[in-house]
Design a protein around this motif. Structure first.
Motif, short mmCIF file in Angstrom:
data_model
loop_
_atom_site.label_atom_id
_atom_site.label_comp_id
_atom_site.label_asym_id
_atom_site.label_seq_id
_atom_site.Cartn_x
_atom_site.Cartn_y
_atom_site.Cartn_z
N ASN A 17 -0.30 -1.15 35.15
CA ASN A 17 0.71 -1.46 34.12
C ASN A 17 -0.02 -1.74 32.81
N ASP A 61 10.02 -2.76 35.98
CA ASP A 61 9.42 -1.75 36.85
C ASP A 61 8.37 -0.98 36.07
N LYS A 86 8.96 -13.64 36.74
CA LYS A 86 10.07 -13.23 37.60
C LYS A 86 9.77 -11.84 38.20
N GLY A 87 10.39 -11.55 39.34
CA GLY A 87 10.27 -10.22 39.92
C GLY A 87 8.90 -9.96 40.51
N ASN A 88 8.55 -8.69 40.58
CA ASN A 88 7.32 -8.29 41.27
C ASN A 88 6.17 -8.01 40.33
N VAL A 89 6.32 -8.38 39.04
CA VAL A 89 5.25 -8.16 38.08
C VAL A 89 4.67 -9.52 37.71
N THR A 90 3.40 -9.71 37.99
CA THR A 90 2.79 -11.03 37.82
C THR A 90 2.06 -11.20 36.50
N ARG A 127 7.85 3.16 44.61
CA ARG A 127 7.66 1.87 43.96
C ARG A 127 6.50 1.99 42.98
N SER A 128 6.11 0.87 42.40
CA SER A 128 5.04 0.89 41.42
C SER A 128 3.78 1.49 42.01
N ASN A 156 9.17 -8.69 32.92
CA ASN A 156 10.30 -8.45 33.79
C ASN A 156 11.59 -8.69 33.00
N GLN A 201 1.34 1.98 38.03
CA GLN A 201 0.06 1.29 38.20
C GLN A 201 -1.05 2.17 37.66
#
Length: 728
Positions: A92, A87, A441-445, A61-62, A435, A90
Motif C-alpha cells: 500500500n 481497500d 479501523k479495518g484491515n489496514v494498520t 483481497r489485498s 480506512n 500490496q
C-alpha cells in the motif's frame, strides 16, 4: 500573492496532467459511439457495471494482481472498477498503487471491448486518503470555515496530481450536500450549511480536480444531507421550494463548472429511494439542470432497493427501476455476475429498452473518452509530491477561535498539554483516512505521519515558554503537573468514523473526555480547549463558559499540529469562521442562519452563529453600497483592521428579500468578502451577487413553485453595515 502564484505554478509543472475533459463533447461521443456499435448485449451490460478491484487481485483481497485477472476481466467486462474505503493493493504505497492500476489498465486494453480499459474510481476526499504516504488536508467542513474557494481549488488540483501519479482517473468528490443537521454522520464531509456559500466551494473543487486531469463527481444527488433525525440514509422530506432554494444550488454550480459525473443519493426523498426516482435523476438532473454526463450509483444501492428499502421484489425489478430512473453505471462491488444476469433479464423481457441500455453504455464510454482512456498515455510516476506546506497553510486558514479571555496568545510561563487529540493521527485526520472509518479501523494498520499538537508545541515553543505533555491516561501525574502549570491546553476530539457509524445523536464527546476536561478545570488554572471534531459539540452545562479559550480546529489534516502551534503562540491568527450554526442545546440541532421567522415571533439564538469567529485583531465595516446591474447586484464595503496585528477579515454578505407571500429568511447568505489586512489598513471590497441568488421560489402548499426575482427593496448586510437597492 507571489507565494500563492509560485505554489500554483509548481503544482501545474509537477502534475503534468492534461485537464479533463480532453475531447470536445461531440468528439468524445463520436468515438464512444463507434465502440458501442461493435458491442454485444453482454458487453453493454458489463460496461454499465463497476466491480471492486479486489476481484482481480490474488485471493480476492489485498495483494498483487492475480494470474487469471485477465480472464476475469474478459468475463465480467466491467466498465469501471473501484476500491472500498481502505481497500488497497500490496504494498500500500504510491508505487504499489501505480503498478497495480497500470497493470489492470494494460489487461483491460487486451481483453475488454474495443480495447478500452475499465476506469478506476476512488474516494480521495481530503487528499488521496487511502494511501498512508499521501498528504491529507482538512476535511471539507474546515475548508468551508476558510471561506476561500481559491484554496479549495488549489488543494483539489494537488489531490489530482497525486491521483494521476498513481494512475487514478476518477474521484468520488466533491460532496455537494449541505450540512444542515450536525447529528448526521457525514456532516464533516460538507462545506457547511449555506447553499450559495457551499456552491462556490463545490465549483472550486470541480475546477481543481478536472484541471489536474481527474474527473470530479458531485455527490449525493439530491437531499442526502437532509436525513430525518440526523441519521445517515434516513428518509428526507423535501418540499419543492426547499429543493430549489437549498439543495440544488451546489449541484448546479458543480455542473456549470463542468463536473463529468454525478453520484446518486443512496437515501430516499419523500418516501422514494433516489436510485429509483425518474423525477429526480432524469426530470431534475437531466432536464432542469441540463446535466449531460455520467450518473453513477452509490455502493450496492440497487440491491438495497430489495434488501433494505424493500420497494422492489427482486433484483430484476430493482435493476430495471434504477436504470430507467437514470442510473448509468452501477457500483456493484462484489456480485457483478448477479447484477449482470438481472439486468440482462430486464432487457430481454422488455422492462429496460435496448435504447436506454445503449444510452447508459454510451455515457460510460463517452466518460472514458473524455478521460483519455481511448488513447495510449504515459504511466504515472508512482511518486507523490510533498504537499505539506499546502496542508499546513490550509489547516491554518480553517482555525476558528470561539472564546478568548486574553489567555491566547501564549507568551510565557509553563504550559501543560494533554488530551487524546494532542497526538492522535486517528482523531486529527478523522474518517476517510487510510480506512473509510479512520486510522486504526479495518484491515489496514498503517498510521500516517502527522504533525501533532503536542509535538509541534514543544518543538516550536518560544524561549519564554516551557512546554510539557502528559497523556490523560496518567491522571494522577497529570493533575500534579497541572497544579504547577500556568496554562493547560486540553485537546479533545471525536473518535474517527464515517457515514452511519459517525452519527452523533447527542452532539457529545466521549464521557472520558468530559471527565478529563472537568478535572483540569477543577485545578482553577486557565484552560485552553482545542477541539478536533467534524461538527459542533455540546458541553455539559456545568462546564459551559468555564474555559479561558476555545479553538475549533475541525479535522485539520496532516499538518494540523504545526498550524495550531503557530496560532496558539500568536505567530499567526485565527482566520477561520464557522461555516455552520452552532446550537446552544440539543433541541436546536438543525437551526440554521436562513431559518425564516416563526409564527410566534420567536427567533432561537444559537450559541455561535454562522460566520462567527474571533481573532487577535478586530475589524470594522464602513461605507457599504449596493448597485443593480444587468447581471445582479454589486455590493461594496470598506473593511478596516482596527487592531494591532495583521489578520484576515471575513464577512458574510446577507440579503433580505422583499415580501413574497411566502416565508422568507431574514438573512440569506449570498456571498463572502474577505481580505488579509495589516494593522490600520483599510480596503474596499466588492462582490457581485448574481440575480439567481436573490430568487424566491413561491407557491401554495401543494402546488408548483415558481422561482423569480421579485420586484422591491433588497437589503444587504455586511458586518455592521447595510445597503439597499430596488429591483428591477
Amino acid at each position: 500573492m507571489k507565494h500563492l502564484l509560485t505554489a500554483a505554478l509548481l503544482l501545474t509543472g509537477v502534475a503534468g496532467a492534461q485537464a479533463v475533459p480532453r475531447l470536445s463533447p461531440s468528439e468524445a461521443e463520436s468515438r464512444a459511439r463507434a465502440v458501442l456499435e461493435t458491442m454485444t448485449l453482454d458487453e453493454k451490460i458489463g460496461q454499465v457495471s463497476m466491480a471492486h478491484f479486489f476481484r482481480f487481485l490474488e485471493g480476492g483481497r489485498s495483494g498483487p494482481i492475480a494470474p487469471n485477472a485477465g480472464e476475469i476481466l474478459s468475463r465480467l467486462r466491467p466498465g469501471a472498477t473501484l476500491n472500498g474505503g481502505g481497500d488497497a493493493p500490496q504494498p500500500n504505497t504510491p508505487r504499489g498503487w501505480a503498478d497495480t492500476l497500470r497493470g489492470l489498465e494494460a489487461l483491460g486494453r487486451e481483453g475488454l471491448p474495443g480495447g478500452l480499459p475499465a476506469v478506476f474510481g476512488t474516494d480521495a476526499v481530503h487528499g488521496v486518503n487511502n494511501v498512508p504516504g499521501a498528504t491529507l488536508y482538512p476535511h471539507n467542513l474546515g475548508l468551508g470555515a476558510a471561506f476561500d474557494p481559491a484554496l479549495t481549488q488549489e488543494i483539489s488540483r494537488a489531490t489530482a496530481a497525486d491521483m494521476r501519479s498513481m494512475n487514478m482517473d476518477w474521484n468520488f468528490s466533491p460532496v455537494a450536500d449541505l450540512g444542515r443537521d450536525p447529528r448526521w454522520g457525514r456532516f464533516y464531509e460538507t462545506f457547511g450549511e449555506s447553499p450559495w456559500l457551499v456552491a462556490d466551494q463545490v465549483a472550486a473543487a470541480v475546477t481543481g480536480l478536472q484541471s489536474g486531469g481527474v474527473a470530479a463527481t458531485l455527490k449525493h444527488f439530491v437531499g442526502y444531507g437532509s436525513p430525518g433525525l440526523g441519521r445517515d440514509r434516513a428518509n428526507a422530506e423535501i418540499s419543492e421550494r426547499a429543493l430549489h432554494e437549498l439543495n440544488l444550488p451546489p449541484f448546479q454550480a458543480g455542473i456549470r463548472a463542468g463536473a463529468l459525473a454525478v453520484m446518486a443519493n443512496s437515501g430516499s426523498v419523500n418516501g422514494l429511494p433516489v436510485h429509483a426516482s425518474h423525477e429526480l435523476l432524469t426530470g431534475v438532473l437531466r432536464e432542469e439542470l441540463s446535466f449531460g454526463g455520467l450518473v453513477v450509483s452509490d455502493w450496492n444501492d440497487v440491491e438495497r432497493l430489495v434488501t433494505v428499502y424493500k420497494t422492489h421484489a427482486d433484483l430484476v425489478q430493482a435493476a430495471a427501476a434504477s436504470v430507467n430512473a437514470g442510473i448509468d453505471l452501477y457500483m456493484v462491488p462484489n456480485d457483478v455476475e448477479k447484477y449482470g444476469a438481472a439486468l440482462k433479464e430486464a432487457v430481454e423481457d422488455g422492462q429496460v429498452s435496448p435504447a436506454r441500455l445503449d444510452e447508459a453504455a454510451l455515457r460510460v464510454l463517452t466518460f472514458k473518452a473524455q478521460l483519455g482512456l481511448m488513447d495510449a498515455r504515459p504511466a504515472g510516476s508512482g511518486v507523490l509530491i510533498d504537499h505539506r506546506a499546502l496542508a499546513k497553510r490550509a489547516a491554518a486558514a480553517t482555525l476558528t477561535l470561539l472564546e478568548n479571555d486574553q489567555t491566547l496568545p501564549l507568551k510565557k510561563g509553563r504550559v501543560l498539554v494533554t488530551g487524546p487529540a494532542m497526538d492522535s493521527a486517528a482523531i486529527q485526520l478523522g474518517g476517510w483516512s487510510v480506512n473509510w472509518q479512520g486510522v486504526g479501523k479495518g484491515n489496514v494498520t498503517d498510521v500516517p505521519k502527522i504533525s501533532s499538537l503536542a509535538t509541534a508545541l514543544k518543538a516550536s515553543a518560544p524561549a519564554s515558554l516551557t512546554v510539557s505533555a502528559l497523556p490523560d491516561t496518567k491522571r494522577a501525574a497529570l493533575l500534579q503537573a497541572a497544579a504547577k502549570a500556568d496554562t493547560i491546553i486540553v485537546a479533545l476530539g471525536e473518535p474517527p468514523a464515517a457515514e452511519s457509524q459517525a452519527n452523533n445523536s447527542t452532539l457529545s464527546l466521549p464521557p472520558a473526555q468530559i471527565g478529563l476536561l472537568r478535572d483540569v478545570l477543577g485545578t482553577g488554572k486557565p484552560v485552553v480547549l482545542v477541539l478536533m471534531a467534524g461538527r459542533p459539540v455540546l458541553l455539559p452545562e456545568d462546564l459551559q463558559n468555564r474555559v479561558s479559550a476555545f479553538v475549533m480546529a475541525y479535522l485539520p489534516g496532516s499538518e494540523g499540529g504545526a498550524a495550531l502551534a503557530d496560532a496558539l503562540y500568536g505567530r499567526t491568527g485565527f482566520p477561520g469562521r464557522l461555516p455552520f450554526t452552532w446550537p446552544g442545546t440539543l433541541g436546536e440541532a438543525g437551526l440554521t442562519a436562513d431559518r425564516p421567522p416563526e409564527g410566534a415571533g420567536e427567533a432561537p439564538l444559537p450559541l455561535y452563529p454562522l460566520g462567527f469567529g474571533r481573532d487577535y485583531t478586530s475589524f470594522r465595516t464602513t461605507d457599504a453600497g449596493a448597485v443593480a446591474t444587468d447581471a445582479g447586484v454589486r455590493v461594496n464595503v470598506t473593511v478596516t483592521n482596527t487592531g494591532d496585528v495583521a489578520g484576515t477579515g471575513t464577512f458574510i454578505v446577507n440579503a433580505s428579500l422583499p415580501p413574497t407571500g411566502n416565508l422568507e429568511t431574514v438573512r440569506r447568505p449570498v456571498g463572502v468578502v474577505r481580505a488579509a489586512l495589516k494593522p490600520g489598513e483599510a480596503r474596499t471590497l466588492s462582490l457581485m451577487v448574481p440575480l439567481e441568488r436573490l430568487e424566491a421560489f413561491t407557491g401554495d402548499v401543494f402546488g408548483p413553485v415558481i422561482g423569480k426575482v421579485q420586484d422591491g427593496l433588497y437589503m444587504f448586510q455586511i458586518g455592521d453595515e447595510t445597503a439597499a437597492v430596488n429591483l428591477p
